[in-house]
Design an enzyme around this catalytic site. Structure first.
Site, mmCIF file in Angstrom:
data_model
loop_
_atom_site.group_PDB
_atom_site.id
_atom_site.type_symbol
_atom_site.label_atom_id
_atom_site.label_comp_id
_atom_site.label_asym_id
_atom_site.label_seq_id
_atom_site.Cartn_x
_atom_site.Cartn_y
_atom_site.Cartn_z
ATOM 1 N N ILE A 1 -13.971 -1.830 -2.543
ATOM 2 C CA ILE A 1 -13.341 -0.651 -3.129
ATOM 3 C C ILE A 1 -12.554 0.038 -2.030
ATOM 4 O O ILE A 1 -13.094 0.332 -0.960
ATOM 5 C CB ILE A 1 -14.385 0.324 -3.719
ATOM 6 C CG1 ILE A 1 -15.240 -0.360 -4.779
ATOM 7 C CG2 ILE A 1 -13.699 1.553 -4.300
ATOM 8 C CD1 ILE A 1 -16.392 0.485 -5.289
ATOM 9 N N GLU A 2 -11.263 0.305 -2.273
ATOM 10 C CA GLU A 2 -10.429 0.898 -1.228
ATOM 11 C C GLU A 2 -9.209 1.577 -1.848
ATOM 12 O O GLU A 2 -9.071 1.686 -3.062
ATOM 13 C CB GLU A 2 -9.990 -0.182 -0.237
ATOM 14 C CG GLU A 2 -9.109 -1.253 -0.851
ATOM 15 C CD GLU A 2 -8.689 -2.309 0.163
ATOM 16 O OE1 GLU A 2 -9.219 -2.317 1.293
ATOM 17 O OE2 GLU A 2 -7.811 -3.131 -0.174
ATOM 18 N N SER B 1 -12.647 2.339 3.246
ATOM 19 C CA SER B 1 -12.384 1.031 2.658
ATOM 20 C C SER B 1 -13.569 0.109 2.917
ATOM 21 O O SER B 1 -14.033 0.004 4.064
ATOM 22 C CB SER B 1 -11.121 0.427 3.270
ATOM 23 O OG SER B 1 -10.968 -0.927 2.935
ATOM 24 N N TYR B 2 -14.031 -0.591 1.881
ATOM 25 C CA TYR B 2 -15.144 -1.534 2.029
ATOM 26 C C TYR B 2 -16.266 -0.859 2.841
ATOM 27 O O TYR B 2 -16.531 0.323 2.667
ATOM 28 C CB TYR B 2 -14.671 -2.812 2.707
ATOM 29 C CG TYR B 2 -13.753 -3.693 1.884
ATOM 30 C CD1 TYR B 2 -12.993 -3.185 0.826
ATOM 31 C CD2 TYR B 2 -13.633 -5.034 2.175
ATOM 32 C CE1 TYR B 2 -12.154 -4.002 0.091
ATOM 33 C CE2 TYR B 2 -12.796 -5.869 1.439
ATOM 34 C CZ TYR B 2 -12.055 -5.352 0.409
ATOM 35 O OH TYR B 2 -11.237 -6.161 -0.330
ATOM 36 N N ASP C 1 -6.921 3.882 5.329
ATOM 37 C CA ASP C 1 -6.421 4.281 4.000
ATOM 38 C C ASP C 1 -6.517 5.791 3.756
ATOM 39 O O ASP C 1 -7.058 6.231 2.722
ATOM 40 C CB ASP C 1 -7.176 3.541 2.882
ATOM 41 C CG ASP C 1 -6.993 2.040 2.937
ATOM 42 O OD1 ASP C 1 -6.208 1.575 3.782
ATOM 43 O OD2 ASP C 1 -7.630 1.335 2.144
ATOM 44 N N HIS D 1 -20.494 -2.658 1.713
ATOM 45 C CA HIS D 1 -19.351 -3.581 1.769
ATOM 46 C C HIS D 1 -18.781 -3.930 0.393
ATOM 47 O O HIS D 1 -18.218 -5.010 0.210
ATOM 48 C CB HIS D 1 -19.717 -4.854 2.529
ATOM 49 C CG HIS D 1 -20.041 -4.616 3.976
ATOM 50 N ND1 HIS D 1 -19.073 -4.304 4.901
ATOM 51 C CD2 HIS D 1 -21.225 -4.626 4.647
ATOM 52 C CE1 HIS D 1 -19.657 -4.153 6.098
ATOM 53 N NE2 HIS D 1 -20.945 -4.331 5.963
ATOM 54 N N HIS E 1 -3.632 -0.590 -4.753
ATOM 55 C CA HIS E 1 -3.416 0.398 -3.682
ATOM 56 C C HIS E 1 -2.283 1.348 -4.056
ATOM 57 O O HIS E 1 -1.214 1.355 -3.465
ATOM 58 C CB HIS E 1 -3.124 -0.268 -2.349
ATOM 59 C CG HIS E 1 -3.502 0.616 -1.198
ATOM 60 N ND1 HIS E 1 -4.397 0.248 -0.223
ATOM 61 C CD2 HIS E 1 -3.114 1.882 -0.894
ATOM 62 C CE1 HIS E 1 -4.537 1.242 0.642
ATOM 63 N NE2 HIS E 1 -3.779 2.249 0.247
ATOM 64 N N ASP F 1 0.826 -1.222 0.000
ATOM 65 C CA ASP F 1 0.000 0.000 0.000
ATOM 66 C C ASP F 1 0.854 1.263 0.000
ATOM 67 O O ASP F 1 0.689 2.155 0.846
ATOM 68 C CB ASP F 1 -0.939 0.030 1.205
ATOM 69 C CG ASP F 1 -1.713 -1.258 1.389
ATOM 70 O OD1 ASP F 1 -2.102 -1.855 0.366
ATOM 71 O OD2 ASP F 1 -1.917 -1.682 2.541
ATOM 72 N N VAL G 1 -12.543 3.620 8.859
ATOM 73 C CA VAL G 1 -11.679 4.810 8.827
ATOM 74 C C VAL G 1 -10.206 4.421 8.642
ATOM 75 O O VAL G 1 -9.363 4.597 9.520
ATOM 76 C CB VAL G 1 -11.888 5.693 10.071
ATOM 77 C CG1 VAL G 1 -13.305 6.244 10.093
ATOM 78 C CG2 VAL G 1 -11.593 4.941 11.364
#
Length: 453
Positions: A191-192, A156-157, A139, A188, A289, A5, A137
């Protein structure tokens, strides 16, 4: 070199990447990396006794680990390290900021400023926390818009990706925003890894995200949408507002709901070696990422990401590729990792003329799915008369050079791909070769490598 990441920041002549599990590394040439830190333990030089420094964070998340961070230099000339810790099997997470005088740390914790995954009242102070609509909460990425306003995109998600306006003096969110504005995802959906960069030439802000699961069998892939405002709405080339792109409430991680949307830059692939090439064929598994950066001195955009590889399981490394912008103002990604053109022997120029385009190519179509399968290249030929034929000599499309390294390709008589020609170093061939990277309005990306006459 492994930093999962990777989030990029440039300081002096070096690019630094900071990633999950408190890993960091630096490079001066975008090819060779020097590790700086790794692992969440009290020997990590980025924090003095991190388990103590971030004890309240780990107490909330219930795990002694850190996920994808971001580092930015603010107006006080200090470096702000946005960290986050997540329980993992649930969105119980804490996001905070630490500050240092040096990019290398040690960073001193300032405070947690967002939490998720609680039972009861959420951090918006109004509603009960709901993982289908509220963010996990994690990324974070901070960026300045064209007017100098600081923002943070994160999530994220769970409920998706959100954006907050930030106070540059404190490094904290402006008050009264709750979790901020929703940009993409929810229910959910997988996607992140959001990252936003502005291109003053095109006038757009570009929102990069990763769709799918990050493991080798998860189909991770990088997609992009754009907006004329930093806080959206972000749309793909079909005009879909990405805030509407989310999963379904009856099934976790429902990929069919999201895979038609966004401009897919790269997914699982492997080029086949052809005559004159050797070594392990070039390919990636679950690339994603990413972060991105514009190098003003070079006049180039770059994309940084981690990737796994065909047949190598969960082993991952950082890669840097060049980004171009096509005639439709969408980013397209170079097929090979970055090697400066100045290293070419004999010397070559960046411009690819019309006469240099015709020849044999291996062509790769990344398609639009989220799947573990690896897309394979096929052999085609671009003829001087503008025709494209497959390996059997059957006509499959047309191409035209538009000048300034712009190329348009029509495949199957319907889809037009707007692309960019360049010269990239092919490690399997041991030389720079003409390449093309192009994208359609449907969000499909194709790559081509010229392999001969």
């Amino acid at each position: 070199m492994s930093v999962h990441d990777p989030s990029v920041i440039r300081v002096g002549g070096d690019y630094y990447v900071f990633g999950s599990h408190l890993a960091a590394a630096k490079t001066s040439d975008l090819m060779n990396w020097t590790p700086i830190a790794d692992a969440v333990n009290n020997s990590n030089p980025l924090f003095t006794n991190v388990t103590t420094a971030l004890a309240d964070t780990f107490a909330w998340s219930t795990v002694t680990d850190l996920w994808a961070p971001d580092v930015v230099k603010l107006g006080d000339n200090k470096f702000y390290f946005y960290y986050d810790s997540c329980q993992g099997s649930s969105p119980r997470s804490a996001l905070g900021v630490a500050v240092a005088d040096s990019i290398n740390g040690p960073y001193v914790n300032k405070q947690i400023f967002l939490r998720s995954g609680m039972t009861g009242l959420s951090d918006d102070g109004v509603t009960t926390y709901d993982a289908f609509v509220h963010p996990n909460v994690v990324d974070p990425q901070t960026f300045f818009d064209q007017n100098g306003q600081l923002w943070m995109v994160y999530g994220s998600y769970s409920g998706g990706v959100f954006i907050l306006s930030m106070n540059e003096t404190t490094g904290l969110p402006d008050p009264g925003q709750g979790y901020g504005k929703h940009l993409i995802g929810g229910n959910h959906a997988r996607i992140e890894g959001a990252y936003i960069i502005h291109n003053p030439t095109t006038g757009f802000y570009y929102l990069f995200t990763s769709f799918g699961g990050l493991a080798a069998d998860g189909g991770y892939n990088i997609r992009v949408a754009r907006s004329q405002q930093p806080d959206g709405p972000y749309v793909d080339a079909a005009g879909t507002d990405m805030a509407t792109v989310k999963g379904i409430t009856t099934q976790l991680f429902h990929d069919p709901s999201i895979e038609p949307h966004g401009q897919k830059l790269v997914g699982n692939f492997q080029f086949a070696n052809v005559t004159g090439e050797s070594g392990t064929p070039h390919g990636y598994v679950s690339p994603g990422h990413n972060s991105a950066y514009f190098d003003a001195a070079l006049g180039k955009y770059f994309i940084f990401f981690h990737t796994r590889f065909p047949g190598r399981g969960e082993v991952h490394e950082v890669r840097v590729h060049e980004l171009f912008f096509n005639s439709q103002s969408w980013p397209v990604m170079a097929p090979f990792r970055y090697v400066p053109l100045a290293m070419a022997q004999p010397a070559v120029v960046a411009d690819v003329t019309n006469a240099e385009v015709p020849g044999a190519y291996k062509l790769l179509n990344h398609q639009k799915d989220i799947a573990a399968g690896i897309k394979a290249s096929v052999n085609i030929r671009l003829a001087a008369n503008g025709a494209i034929a497959d390996a059997n000599g059957t006509a499959v499309g047309t191409w035209i050079h538009r000048g300034s390294n712009n190329v348009e390709i029509v495949l199957s008589g319907t889809d037009t791909y707007y692309g960019v020609l360049s010269r990239q170093f092919n490690h399997n061939a041991g030389k720079f070769q003409v390449t093309l990277t192009a994208q359609s309005q449907a969000g499909l990306s194709i790559w081509g490598v010229r392999t001969g006459d």
